[in-house]
Design a protein around this motif. Structure first.
Motif, PDB file in Angstrom:
ATOM      1  N   GLN A  97      10.215  33.884  -6.565  1.00  0.00           N
ATOM      2  CA  GLN A  97       9.269  33.487  -5.520  1.00  0.00           C
ATOM      3  C   GLN A  97       7.938  34.211  -5.686  1.00  0.00           C
ATOM      4  O   GLN A  97       6.871  33.609  -5.547  1.00  0.00           O
ATOM      5  CB  GLN A  97       9.853  33.764  -4.126  1.00  0.00           C
ATOM      6  CG  GLN A  97      10.959  32.808  -3.748  1.00  0.00           C
ATOM      7  CD  GLN A  97      11.653  33.194  -2.451  1.00  0.00           C
ATOM      8  OE1 GLN A  97      11.516  34.315  -1.964  1.00  0.00           O
ATOM      9  NE2 GLN A  97      12.413  32.260  -1.901  1.00  0.00           N
ATOM     10  N   GLU A  98       7.985  35.499  -6.014  1.00  0.00           N
ATOM     11  CA  GLU A  98       6.763  36.262  -6.233  1.00  0.00           C
ATOM     12  C   GLU A  98       5.974  35.711  -7.415  1.00  0.00           C
ATOM     13  O   GLU A  98       4.750  35.594  -7.355  1.00  0.00           O
ATOM     14  CB  GLU A  98       7.083  37.738  -6.461  1.00  0.00           C
ATOM     15  CG  GLU A  98       7.523  38.465  -5.218  1.00  0.00           C
ATOM     16  CD  GLU A  98       8.003  39.883  -5.498  1.00  0.00           C
ATOM     17  OE1 GLU A  98       7.700  40.433  -6.581  1.00  0.00           O
ATOM     18  OE2 GLU A  98       8.675  40.440  -4.617  1.00  0.00           O
ATOM     19  N   SER A  99       6.669  35.369  -8.500  1.00  0.00           N
ATOM     20  CA  SER A  99       5.972  34.853  -9.678  1.00  0.00           C
ATOM     21  C   SER A  99       5.340  33.493  -9.393  1.00  0.00           C
ATOM     22  O   SER A  99       4.246  33.194  -9.873  1.00  0.00           O
ATOM     23  CB  SER A  99       6.904  34.775 -10.889  1.00  0.00           C
ATOM     24  OG  SER A  99       7.850  33.749 -10.751  1.00  0.00           O
ATOM     25  N   VAL A 100       6.003  32.667  -8.586  1.00  0.00           N
ATOM     26  CA  VAL A 100       5.434  31.367  -8.209  1.00  0.00           C
ATOM     27  C   VAL A 100       4.181  31.582  -7.360  1.00  0.00           C
ATOM     28  O   VAL A 100       3.148  30.946  -7.588  1.00  0.00           O
ATOM     29  CB  VAL A 100       6.465  30.488  -7.466  1.00  0.00           C
ATOM     30  CG1 VAL A 100       5.812  29.281  -6.833  1.00  0.00           C
ATOM     31  CG2 VAL A 100       7.577  30.068  -8.413  1.00  0.00           C
ATOM     32  N   LYS A 101       4.254  32.485  -6.397  1.00  0.00           N
ATOM     33  CA  LYS A 101       3.093  32.783  -5.545  1.00  0.00           C
ATOM     34  C   LYS A 101       1.917  33.264  -6.390  1.00  0.00           C
ATOM     35  O   LYS A 101       0.774  32.844  -6.181  1.00  0.00           O
ATOM     36  CB  LYS A 101       3.441  33.846  -4.500  1.00  0.00           C
ATOM     37  CG  LYS A 101       4.294  33.352  -3.373  1.00  0.00           C
ATOM     38  CD  LYS A 101       4.632  34.503  -2.423  1.00  0.00           C
ATOM     39  CE  LYS A 101       5.667  34.096  -1.413  1.00  0.00           C
ATOM     40  NZ  LYS A 101       6.074  35.210  -0.552  1.00  0.00           N
ATOM     41  N   GLN A 102       2.188  34.145  -7.342  1.00  0.00           N
ATOM     42  CA  GLN A 102       1.126  34.669  -8.197  1.00  0.00           C
ATOM     43  C   GLN A 102       0.520  33.569  -9.061  1.00  0.00           C
ATOM     44  O   GLN A 102      -0.703  33.507  -9.220  1.00  0.00           O
ATOM     45  CB  GLN A 102       1.651  35.798  -9.080  1.00  0.00           C
ATOM     46  CG  GLN A 102       1.954  37.061  -8.314  1.00  0.00           C
ATOM     47  CD  GLN A 102       2.593  38.133  -9.181  1.00  0.00           C
ATOM     48  OE1 GLN A 102       2.851  37.932 -10.365  1.00  0.00           O
ATOM     49  NE2 GLN A 102       2.865  39.291  -8.584  1.00  0.00           N
ATOM     50  N   ALA A 103       1.363  32.708  -9.605  1.00  0.00           N
ATOM     51  CA  ALA A 103       0.868  31.620 -10.447  1.00  0.00           C
ATOM     52  C   ALA A 103      -0.002  30.664  -9.645  1.00  0.00           C
ATOM     53  O   ALA A 103      -1.064  30.221 -10.103  1.00  0.00           O
ATOM     54  CB  ALA A 103       2.036  30.870 -11.097  1.00  0.00           C
ATOM     55  N   VAL A 104       0.425  30.346  -8.428  1.00  0.00           N
ATOM     56  CA  VAL A 104      -0.348  29.448  -7.568  1.00  0.00           C
ATOM     57  C   VAL A 104      -1.674  30.095  -7.190  1.00  0.00           C
ATOM     58  O   VAL A 104      -2.734  29.472  -7.261  1.00  0.00           O
ATOM     59  CB  VAL A 104       0.465  29.045  -6.315  1.00  0.00           C
ATOM     60  CG1 VAL A 104      -0.403  28.350  -5.292  1.00  0.00           C
ATOM     61  CG2 VAL A 104       1.638  28.162  -6.708  1.00  0.00           C
ATOM     62  N   SER A 105      -1.634  31.363  -6.813  1.00  0.00           N
ATOM     63  CA  SER A 105      -2.868  32.077  -6.448  1.00  0.00           C
ATOM     64  C   SER A 105      -3.844  32.113  -7.611  1.00  0.00           C
ATOM     65  O   SER A 105      -5.052  31.889  -7.438  1.00  0.00           O
ATOM     66  CB  SER A 105      -2.554  33.503  -6.003  1.00  0.00           C
ATOM     67  OG  SER A 105      -1.827  33.502  -4.822  1.00  0.00           O
TER      68      SER A 105
END
Length: 117
Positions: A97-105
């Motif tokens: 979830q953290e990696s997805v958030k970072q990629a989206v940001s």
């Protein structure tokens, strides 16, 4: 990691699994399902130490010694039992979830930067 550490880890794992194999069949089945569940969604530190799994075997040995069925020990919802054990631990799901958030940001920031004059 030294070869000696790897060999020691294997020795400890074999001893751990010997304890599992000594449990009654219903306990073995539930343990294996718990193990699969924790390896898929469980805490990141599970790979670093077998402490949690050892604790489960300890609990199961106590339950078996008291002649309890395995579901009397875990409850009928074994996944909920697992979730309760790892509720305060960082899981692979959390990392993803953290990696997805970072990629989206990062993608949104790039897009905003492109739109600036």
């Amino acid at each position: 990691m030294k070869l000696q550490d790897i060999m020691q880890g294997k020795k400890e794992w074999r001893a751990h699994m010997a304890r599992v194999k000594a449990l009654p069949q219903d306990y073995q089945i539930v343990y294996k399902e718990i193990q699969k569940y924790l390896f898929k969604v469980g805490p990141v530190e599970l790979n670093e130490s077998t402490g949690l799994l050892t604790g489960i075997v300890d609990l199961f040995e106590e339950g078996a010694a008291m002649k309890k069925g395995v579901l009397e020990v875990t409850g009928r919802d074994v996944a909920a039992f697992c979730d309760e054990l790892i509720k305060d631990s960082k899981t692979y799901t959390d990392l993803y979830q953290e990696s997805v958030k970072q990629a989206v940001s990062k993608a949104i920031k790039k897009d905003i930067d492109k739109q600036k004059p």
